[in-house]
Design a protein around this motif. Structure first.
Motif, PDB file in Angstrom:
ATOM      1  N   LYS A   3     -29.372 -74.151  54.530  1.00 28.74           N
ATOM      2  CA  LYS A   3     -30.682 -74.324  55.161  1.00 28.74           C
ATOM      3  C   LYS A   3     -30.549 -74.779  56.615  1.00 28.74           C
ATOM      4  O   LYS A   3     -31.264 -75.676  57.076  1.00 28.74           O
ATOM      5  CB  LYS A   3     -31.527 -75.350  54.367  1.00 28.74           C
ATOM      6  CG  LYS A   3     -31.726 -74.995  52.899  1.00 28.74           C
ATOM      7  CD  LYS A   3     -32.446 -73.672  52.712  1.00 28.74           C
ATOM      8  CE  LYS A   3     -32.460 -73.256  51.264  1.00 28.74           C
ATOM      9  NZ  LYS A   3     -32.908 -71.863  51.074  1.00 28.74           N
ATOM     10  N   ALA A   4     -29.625 -74.188  57.352  1.00 31.12           N
ATOM     11  CA  ALA A   4     -29.481 -74.543  58.764  1.00 31.12           C
ATOM     12  C   ALA A   4     -30.824 -74.371  59.474  1.00 31.12           C
ATOM     13  O   ALA A   4     -31.561 -73.426  59.182  1.00 31.12           O
ATOM     14  CB  ALA A   4     -28.417 -73.650  59.406  1.00 31.12           C
ATOM     15  N   PRO A   5     -31.177 -75.308  60.354  1.00 27.40           N
ATOM     16  CA  PRO A   5     -30.371 -76.407  60.891  1.00 27.40           C
ATOM     17  C   PRO A   5     -30.530 -77.737  60.130  1.00 27.40           C
ATOM     18  O   PRO A   5     -30.179 -78.792  60.668  1.00 27.40           O
ATOM     19  CB  PRO A   5     -30.927 -76.545  62.316  1.00 27.40           C
ATOM     20  CG  PRO A   5     -32.388 -76.216  62.143  1.00 27.40           C
ATOM     21  CD  PRO A   5     -32.445 -75.137  61.090  1.00 27.40           C
ATOM     22  N   VAL A   6     -31.057 -77.712  58.893  1.00 24.49           N
ATOM     23  CA  VAL A   6     -31.249 -78.964  58.145  1.00 24.49           C
ATOM     24  C   VAL A   6     -30.362 -78.962  56.896  1.00 24.49           C
ATOM     25  O   VAL A   6     -30.725 -79.483  55.860  1.00 24.49           O
ATOM     26  CB  VAL A   6     -32.728 -79.188  57.779  1.00 24.49           C
ATOM     27  CG1 VAL A   6     -33.554 -79.490  59.011  1.00 24.49           C
ATOM     28  CG2 VAL A   6     -33.304 -77.997  57.022  1.00 24.49           C
ATOM     29  N   ARG A   7     -29.177 -78.388  57.039  1.00 24.87           N
ATOM     30  CA  ARG A   7     -28.273 -78.321  55.889  1.00 24.87           C
ATOM     31  C   ARG A   7     -27.925 -79.714  55.358  1.00 24.87           C
ATOM     32  O   ARG A   7     -27.842 -79.921  54.148  1.00 24.87           O
ATOM     33  CB  ARG A   7     -26.996 -77.560  56.252  1.00 24.87           C
ATOM     34  CG  ARG A   7     -26.062 -77.391  55.058  1.00 24.87           C
ATOM     35  CD  ARG A   7     -24.773 -76.643  55.392  1.00 24.87           C
ATOM     36  NE  ARG A   7     -23.950 -76.574  54.198  1.00 24.87           N
ATOM     37  CZ  ARG A   7     -23.747 -75.475  53.477  1.00 24.87           C
ATOM     38  NH1 ARG A   7     -24.295 -74.329  53.847  1.00 24.87           N
ATOM     39  NH2 ARG A   7     -22.986 -75.503  52.398  1.00 24.87           N
ATOM     40  N   ARG A   8     -27.728 -80.672  56.234  1.00 25.89           N
ATOM     41  CA  ARG A   8     -27.338 -82.011  55.776  1.00 25.89           C
ATOM     42  C   ARG A   8     -28.408 -82.614  54.873  1.00 25.89           C
ATOM     43  O   ARG A   8     -28.103 -83.327  53.915  1.00 25.89           O
ATOM     44  CB  ARG A   8     -27.064 -82.929  56.965  1.00 25.89           C
ATOM     45  CG  ARG A   8     -25.777 -82.576  57.710  1.00 25.89           C
ATOM     46  CD  ARG A   8     -25.453 -83.592  58.774  1.00 25.89           C
ATOM     47  NE  ARG A   8     -25.187 -84.913  58.199  1.00 25.89           N
ATOM     48  CZ  ARG A   8     -24.955 -86.003  58.925  1.00 25.89           C
ATOM     49  NH1 ARG A   8     -24.980 -85.931  60.262  1.00 25.89           N
ATOM     50  NH2 ARG A   8     -24.709 -87.150  58.343  1.00 25.89           N
TER      51      ARG A   8
END
Length: 331
Positions: A286-291
């Motif tokens: 879910k880039a840019p919220v992968r973290r």
């Protein structure tokens, strides 16, 4: 608000209607029966069929696969039932009752889930707290959320089953050309419901040059379990990956740091075909919220009647839930 006991709890879907009863607060929840929705004209006749003359419920809490209208009326999306709360109360002589959307009830049931009812999916060891999401395929595709505010549990309803669903990567793009549309669209429900599994299987076969097989969802799952190298098993593998992707979409939509739970009638049957690493990669990409996605745990309910226990918990402690009983409860 009080729900007098004995209380009957009902989970009504487009295919099945499951009914249980609790005689007193804190008592055991007794399964009364699992019925075919199509065999009955409505909820009151179904309850009568399993309760018998010696058992008289005083309250009913029921959930159904459809939107709740005017707080006290629910029309099933995939079956002809119209559940009218006050009429059910009159038919059964009830003291109180409540109707919930099926995944509203699933969300409210999340705190009542027992560890033995759950199968973790290769995820972080524990939730961070915060919003929770539950979703799952059956006759349709249900999605719900749960937050806690001012000490009460607040359900969040969703119609995300009707958002558009696009392919990712060359394999899916080829398959998508052969997918049948529902209501003129390709949506999450048209791909990820029981009927969606059937569409996906036919599209995979067509994309590979094979003859589309008119198999039901149950037949596809049975064929996949019988032969792990079959076309059906390949469809189930893709299905799990798409479920993982959509679950990750819902996780970041709700910022569900409290975790994502999968439910529904299909997934527990094919949990042995789940590749947790593939699922989590689809969930976390879910880039840019992968973290954020990486921090959210995922689990699957493997106990069919968990929502019934959750609705019984509402009857026992109604004050714990942020439900507007003035508008929604009936007698």
């Amino acid at each position: 608000m009080q729900f007098p006991f004995p209380v009957v709890v009902c989970d009504v879907g487009g295919t099945n209607c499951r009914i249980a009863a609790q005689a007193a607060p804190g008592g055991p929840l007794l399964a009364l029966g699992s019925l075919k929705t199509a065999d009955f004209s409505g909820l009151a006749p179904a309850i009568r069929a399993v309760s018998g003359p010696a058992f008289e419920p005083r309250s009913v809490i029921a959930c159904g696969a459809g939107p709740v209208e005017d707080g006290r009326r629910l029309k099933l999306t995939n079956a002809p039932w119209i559940m009218d709360g006050p009429q059910i109360a009159r038919d059964l002589g009830l003291g109180a009752g409540l109707l919930l959307n099926d995944f509203e009830a699933q969300a409210l049931s999340l705190p009542a889930l027992r560890p033995e009812w759950l199968h973790g999916i290769g995820s972080p060891s524990g939730a961070l707290g915060g919003a929770k999401v539950i979703l799952g395929p059956g006759t349709g595709l249900g999605i719900g959320g749960l937050i806690e505010a001012v000490g009460k549990l607040v359900p969040l309803s969703s119609e995300a089953c009707h958002i558009g669903f696009a392919p990712e990567g060359p394999e899916e793009e080829t398959i998508w050309h052969h997918l049948e549309k529902a209501h003129g669209r390709i949506t999450t429900e048209s791909v990820l419901s029981g009927a969606g599994l059937e569409r996906l299987h036919r599209a995979r076969l067509a994309a590979s040059g094979g003859a589309p097989a008119p198999l039901s969802a149950a037949e596809i799952t049975s064929a996949a379990l019988a032969d792990l190298r079959s076309d059906a098993a390949g469809t189930i593998a893709l299905y799990w990956r798409l479920i993982g992707r959509f679950a990750g979409d819902m996780a970041i939509t709700f910022k569900a740091t409290g975790g994502v739970t999968l439910a529904g009638g299909i997934l527990p049957r094919v949990v042995s075909l789940l590749d947790a690493d593939v699922f989590r990669e689809a969930f976390e990409a879910k880039a840019p919220v992968r973290r954020l996605a990486e921090s959210i745990p995922t689990q699957l309910i493997i106990h069919n009647d968990s929502v019934l226990g959750g609705m019984a918990a509402i009857a026992e402690t109604p004050e714990r839930y942020a439900i507007d009983y003035r508008l929604r409860a009936w007698a």
